[in-house]
Design a protein around this motif. Sequence first.
Motif, mmCIF file in Angstrom:
data_model
loop_
_atom_site.group_PDB
_atom_site.id
_atom_site.type_symbol
_atom_site.label_atom_id
_atom_site.label_comp_id
_atom_site.label_asym_id
_atom_site.label_seq_id
_atom_site.Cartn_x
_atom_site.Cartn_y
_atom_site.Cartn_z
ATOM 1 N N SER A 235 0.834 -1.202 0.000
ATOM 2 C CA SER A 235 0.000 0.000 0.000
ATOM 3 C C SER A 235 0.871 1.255 0.000
ATOM 4 O O SER A 235 0.520 2.264 -0.608
ATOM 5 C CB SER A 235 -0.934 -0.002 1.211
ATOM 6 O OG SER A 235 -1.733 -1.156 1.173
ATOM 7 N N ILE A 248 -4.900 2.588 2.701
ATOM 8 C CA ILE A 248 -4.511 2.712 4.104
ATOM 9 C C ILE A 248 -3.213 1.945 4.355
ATOM 10 O O ILE A 248 -3.074 0.784 3.967
ATOM 11 C CB ILE A 248 -5.614 2.165 5.036
ATOM 12 C CG1 ILE A 248 -6.914 2.929 4.799
ATOM 13 C CG2 ILE A 248 -5.193 2.245 6.499
ATOM 14 C CD1 ILE A 248 -8.110 2.363 5.521
ATOM 15 N N THR A 256 -4.950 -4.267 4.122
ATOM 16 C CA THR A 256 -5.696 -4.278 2.858
ATOM 17 C C THR A 256 -6.301 -5.668 2.673
ATOM 18 O O THR A 256 -5.566 -6.659 2.594
ATOM 19 C CB THR A 256 -4.756 -3.959 1.673
ATOM 20 O OG1 THR A 256 -3.932 -2.850 2.028
ATOM 21 C CG2 THR A 256 -5.527 -3.646 0.419
ATOM 22 N N ASP A 275 -3.610 -2.296 -5.796
ATOM 23 C CA ASP A 275 -3.083 -2.715 -4.499
ATOM 24 C C ASP A 275 -3.917 -3.917 -4.068
ATOM 25 O O ASP A 275 -5.133 -3.931 -4.244
ATOM 26 C CB ASP A 275 -3.244 -1.565 -3.496
ATOM 27 C CG ASP A 275 -2.632 -1.901 -2.147
ATOM 28 O OD1 ASP A 275 -1.816 -2.845 -2.069
ATOM 29 O OD2 ASP A 275 -2.978 -1.214 -1.155
HETATM 30 MG MG MG Z 1 -1.932 -2.831 2.270
#
Ligand code: MG
Length: 492
Positions: A235, A248, A256, A275
């Motif tokens: 991320s 985040i 995530t 992501d």
């Molecule tokens: Mg992540």
Amino acid sequence: MEWLISEDPIIACSSGNNENTAISLLRISGLKNFKLLNSLFNKDLNNLVPRKASFIKIVDKSHVIDEVVLTFFKGPHSYNGENILELAVHGNPINVRRIIELFKKHGVREANPGEITYRALRNNKMTLTQVEGLDTLLNAGSIDLFDNGMSHLSGELQKEYLNLRDSYLNLRGAIEILIDFSEDVGEEQSSKLFKDHFENFKSLIHILKRRTRSPRSHLLKPKVVLLGVTNAGKSTLFNKLLEEKRSIVSEIKGTTRDYISEYFSHEGAEFQVVDTAGLRESEDEIEVEGIKLSKELYSDAFYKILVINPFLSDELGVDSLEADAVVFTHSDLKGFDDKVRDFDNLSGNSKRFSLGPIGPLLELGPIGPESKTGPIGPESKLGPIGPESEIGPIGPQEGGPIEPLGLLKNHIYRKYSDLMAEKPILPDRQRNIINSLATMVDGISQLIDGVNDPAILSNEINMLDAEVNGLLGITTSDDVLNNIFSNFCIGK
Ligand SMILES: [Mg+2]
Ligand SMILES: Nc1nc2c(ncn2[C@@H]2O[C@H](COP(=O)(O)OP(=O)(O)OP(=O)(O)O)[C@@H](O)[C@H]2O)c(=O)[nH]1
């Protein structure tokens, strides 16, 4: 599909009608005369001079609806060969809608997606490859792609297919000579003639086949997918690529859990970066599903980035995954070089990059006792590491060395532009035909080496006819047409 044979007058907004703009362009195609609509204007449409813009009012029962610029393109000298009225109206969607509804009440039907262009095909104003080129350029996500569509629209691709057809006809001629006239021409000579023409045709097919190597989806919306274990730094890297705090970032493993995708541009090309959920064993159903999805996205990606934090002990499990690039995060931490050495045998062909939390966008928390100096600037540990990591010349280096993120973006772009150089933007329909032609031609090649009966060869060669015609769009079923035009937006 009835619309494929319909000759109704049709109307569509060709400039997109969902936004408030100064001007929207409405097109009415297929009017045989102006009887239906004459009462809706303050001037007699029969006096219109073709291709000359007129300022005119649209009226409904003496109420002025809008003041517009109207241009009449008289068929066959129009975009699609039919009579076309082009109305530049005030671009408020409410106004556009009202005008369309008014014309509908007077016998003009709303066009289906692509219907105006379909009529150009029907009236031989465009070839199917041109239509498909138009589809490509209208939906292009990059200038390269747009240019590709443009070259198809201008007929360049059709020329190549015509050239292929010429070569095919020569081949057909040569096999006829071999069968019927080899005594007159001489067996050796007619056999050589046939082989030469066959080799020519085969090489044209194989040149085309090279252009079908990468899936079209890779080029229309090239996906860059990040994969790695939880806390690898995916991320963080995702946000850096976007130059935006979108995903985040936290030190909690499994932050995530679903994939997130956004777009970034580099050198005029647009990439979709994804992501993903960090890989780990999990009991959580949702997380397991997220991990499954992430792996699927990764295996289907145009550009695969394996993200590795070399300080994590569970990282060594990902070394079997193939990748275009491996990004080692945490390069700001002490002992980084030693840790990275554990991965020397990983993904032989991938480029390697090292990244620390650089740039002002990422306010990383305290990095703990291992950390050297926190965020690193462009002067610190830079660029690819180890012997694998040569990126080659990077162009003029204005303002000092390019930081690793720039190198990574360059590498992604390089893969894309190398592929584009092969002119691979062929619609799936054409790709399928090319691949099937290539298989058939390879089969004939083997026959030529084995069997020597010209009648059998002739039979096989005749079977190529439908495919070559299909490529040129000479024989195309309604289903195929429907599929092509359904991709179009209304108004084209
Ligand atoms: Mg992540
Ligand atoms: N020191 C340092 N910390 C980093 C670096 N990259 C990421 N981090 C930190 O590592 C932790 C995990 O980073 P994330 O980017 O959330 O990792 P992730 O791979 O997305 O993790 P999941 O979403 O759980 O799969 C965060 O606390 C980041 O601040 C780096 O290069 N150096």
